[in-house]
Motif scaffolding. Structure first.
Motif, PDB file in Angstrom:
ATOM      1  N   ASN A 234      12.479 -10.177 -42.043  1.00 46.58           N
ATOM      2  CA  ASN A 234      11.374 -10.166 -41.096  1.00 46.58           C
ATOM      3  C   ASN A 234      11.035 -11.577 -40.638  1.00 46.58           C
ATOM      4  N   PHE A 235      10.908 -12.499 -41.590  1.00 47.29           N
ATOM      5  CA  PHE A 235      10.536 -13.869 -41.247  1.00 47.29           C
ATOM      6  C   PHE A 235      11.588 -14.539 -40.366  1.00 47.29           C
ATOM      7  N   GLU A 236      12.857 -14.282 -40.648  1.00 47.20           N
ATOM      8  CA  GLU A 236      13.915 -14.846 -39.813  1.00 47.20           C
ATOM      9  C   GLU A 236      13.823 -14.320 -38.386  1.00 47.20           C
ATOM     10  N   GLY A 242      10.173 -17.065 -32.044  1.00 48.16           N
ATOM     11  CA  GLY A 242       9.304 -18.191 -31.732  1.00 48.16           C
ATOM     12  C   GLY A 242       7.828 -17.883 -31.872  1.00 48.16           C
ATOM     13  N   ILE A 243       7.470 -16.978 -32.788  1.00 49.16           N
ATOM     14  CA  ILE A 243       6.063 -16.672 -33.021  1.00 49.16           C
ATOM     15  C   ILE A 243       5.640 -17.226 -34.377  1.00 49.16           C
ATOM     16  N   CYS A 244       4.338 -17.410 -34.551  1.00 45.86           N
ATOM     17  CA  CYS A 244       3.796 -17.875 -35.823  1.00 45.86           C
ATOM     18  C   CYS A 244       3.423 -16.670 -36.679  1.00 45.86           C
ATOM     19  N   TYR A 245       3.443 -16.853 -37.994  1.00 42.81           N
ATOM     20  CA  TYR A 245       3.076 -15.743 -38.877  1.00 42.81           C
ATOM     21  C   TYR A 245       2.392 -16.271 -40.136  1.00 42.81           C
ATOM     22  N   ALA A 246       1.594 -15.416 -40.746  1.00 43.94           N
ATOM     23  CA  ALA A 246       0.941 -15.694 -42.034  1.00 43.94           C
ATOM     24  C   ALA A 246       0.858 -14.362 -42.770  1.00 43.94           C
ATOM     25  N   ARG A 293      10.065 -22.202 -47.489  1.00 42.89           N
ATOM     26  CA  ARG A 293       9.010 -21.892 -46.535  1.00 42.89           C
ATOM     27  C   ARG A 293       7.677 -22.362 -47.103  1.00 42.89           C
ATOM     28  N   ARG A 294       6.722 -22.546 -46.206  1.00 42.24           N
ATOM     29  CA  ARG A 294       5.402 -23.025 -46.629  1.00 42.24           C
ATOM     30  C   ARG A 294       4.633 -21.904 -47.316  1.00 42.24           C
ATOM     31  N   LEU A 295       4.128 -22.176 -48.504  1.00 47.08           N
ATOM     32  CA  LEU A 295       3.314 -21.226 -49.251  1.00 47.08           C
ATOM     33  C   LEU A 295       1.954 -21.848 -49.533  1.00 47.08           C
ATOM     34  N   ILE A 319       2.430 -16.764 -47.069  1.00 44.17           N
ATOM     35  CA  ILE A 319       3.671 -17.352 -46.559  1.00 44.17           C
ATOM     36  C   ILE A 319       3.510 -17.549 -45.050  1.00 44.17           C
ATOM     37  N   THR A 320       3.783 -18.760 -44.572  1.00 42.86           N
ATOM     38  CA  THR A 320       3.562 -19.042 -43.155  1.00 42.86           C
ATOM     39  C   THR A 320       4.567 -20.060 -42.635  1.00 42.86           C
ATOM     40  N   ASN A 321       4.782 -20.024 -41.337  1.00 38.99           N
ATOM     41  CA  ASN A 321       5.612 -21.037 -40.678  1.00 38.99           C
ATOM     42  C   ASN A 321       4.770 -21.956 -39.799  1.00 38.99           C
TER      43      ASN A 321
END
Length: 459
Positions: A234-236, A242-246, A293-295, A319-321
């Motif tokens: 999903n994250f890939e 090109g969207i942000c997620y948390a 990934r950023r945690l 977990i976020t980018n």
């Protein structure tokens, strides 16, 4: 001289042939729906379901179903038989009494939907989403993804009903929300968990492409969800779009070791009202992942003003980018602020608002589905979020001056829909008459004018 008091007691009751209704507020809702052009949109997609001229027009059926949802008097389809006898109700929703649908007509209509036909409702929802985006013109679009359990425990014979994570049998549709609106949905059986199949990637990809095509090519989208959707695939896919997620993550032993090894000055605090959270920001790679990934690890320190003991603090991983190296200077300031870990913690905890949307949807509609077969239940389900979307838009565009936007359907029904009215026909004109007290309190003259100024859907 004795005081002569006016008699106030009721001595008898009588019938009247006057066209009177107790649902006067529905007239404004119907006029709003007509002026935004929703019926034209529905006819364009579902007009072929009318097989004979003897049958009721599709527009009339949708109008009566949407009003049935908002009316909320009964959730049984048999209630349409009672409504068909009420000339006052028919006049209120701008329907000829001979065009009122019976329960059998409604059942035939719902059973005429094949499973592929029901998917068209998703196009309707997304069309309305673009309509609201163009009105609101947000710099950043916040979308939440989650499943909603529909408890059908006492109707296990329904096709598709299965065990859900809430230990009840039912359906578990996957839904996307934007603010107070449900903007897309996939009706699924209860056995389908959050990340079932490739549905998540597919519906997010479709929505992102639609937003960039129909709204803005450079649209900034932030997607949130719980740990049930935490998957590298999903994250890939989100990163490729090109969207942000948390998203929430799973707390493993390795994460626990990282947290315990951090110095105390590595932790920050975020406070909102009587709540306070302790958090730490670090990079991490799960065992099966191929990249860091950023945690953000966080746990509550205070809850409702009471300090929690260390062993009683629930632990959460986000977990976020969203990082300073991925958010460019050309991005909206609103997104730039999200690079601060405290603001990401705030964003994730604001997901509670999405849960309230589901609660509001159930208050507006219902959970238990009436049919044994899956397709008619799917058709009825999809009509519910469509009607709910229209209801929320009606509140925002029309009722905002008199009723708070956060009001549930039950409150709107009591304060606005359930008002007495009389329908009078004279000299070729039909007039809806309401009491002076209600007319002034609800500012009905301005409400009626606002219904005619509503921004139409672009079909």
């Amino acid at each position: 001289m004795k005081n002569v008091s006016r008699k106030t007691g009721i001595d008898k009751i009588e019938e009247t042939d006057d066209n009177i209704t107790g649902r006067g507020g529905l007239a404004f809702f119907v006029r709003y729906l007509t002026n935004i052009g929703i019926f034209s949109l529905l006819i364009g997609h579902f007009g072929d379901l009318r097989k004979s001229r003897k049958g009721l027009p599709v527009e009339d059926l949708f109008r009566q179903i949407f009003c049935w949802f908002l009316d909320g008097t009964s959730r049984h389809i048999s209630w349409f038989d009672e409504l068909a006898k009420d000339a006052g109700y028919a006049g209120t929703i701008e329907q000829s009494p001979d065009k009122m649908a019976s329960s059998h007509a409604i059942k035939r209509f719902l059973r005429s939907f094949g499973i592929f036909k029901t998917w068209i409702f998703r196009k309707i929802l997304k069309k309305m989403f673009i309509w609201r985006l163009r009105i609101a013109n947000p710099a950043v679009i916040y979308i939440d993804i989650d499943t909603m359990v529909m408890n059908n425990d006492d109707a296990a014979g329904r096709e598709g009903v299965g065990p859900t994570y809430k230990n009840t049998a039912g359906f578990q549709p996957l839904q996307l929300t934007w603010g107070r609106f449900v903007i897309d949905a996939v009706f699924r059986g209860g056995k389908c968990h959050s990340n079932h199949g490739k549905t998540v990637i597919k519906i997010i990809t479709e929505l992102v492409n639609l937003v960039r095509k129909e709204y803005r090519e450079d649209a900034v989208i932030v997607l949130t969800g719980d740990s049930g959707f935490s998957d590298q695939k999903n994250f890939e896919a989100f990163e490729k779009l090109g969207i942000c997620y948390a998203f929430g993550g799973r707390i493993t032993k390795d994460i626990g070791k990282v947290v315990t090894s951090l110095a105390e000055n590595a932790f920050g605090e975020f406070e909102k009202g009587k709540q306070r959270w302790r958090f730490a920001d670090f990079g991490f790679i799960y065992g099966t992942w191929n990249m860091f990934r950023r945690l953000i690890f966080c746990q509550p320190v205070y809850k409702d003003g009471q300090m929690l003991l260390p062993f009683d603090r629930a632990e959460t991983v986000i977990i976020t980018n969203i990082r300073s190296d991925t958010v460019g200077d050309d991005m909206p300031e609103e997104l730039t602020r999200l690079t601060d870990p405290a603001n990401i913690v705030a964003l994730y905890h604001s997901r509670g608002a999405a849960e309230l949307v589901f609660r509001s949807l159930k208050d507006f509609g219902f959970e238990q589905m009436p049919f044994r077969k899956f397709p008619p239940n799917a058709a009825l389900y999809y009509m519910m979020p469509v009607a709910f979307f229209l209801f929320e838009a009606f509140k925002e565009d029309i009722l905002a001056p008199v009723i708070p936007l956060e009001s549930y359907a039950g409150t709107v029904r009591r304060k606005f829909i359930d008002i007495a009215a009389k329908i009078v026909s004279h000299a070729g004109r039909i007039t809806l008459k309401l009491t002076s007290a209600v007319f002034r309190r609800l500012k009905l003259r301005k409400i009626w004018e606002a219904c005619h100024r509503a921004v139409p859907l672009i079909c």
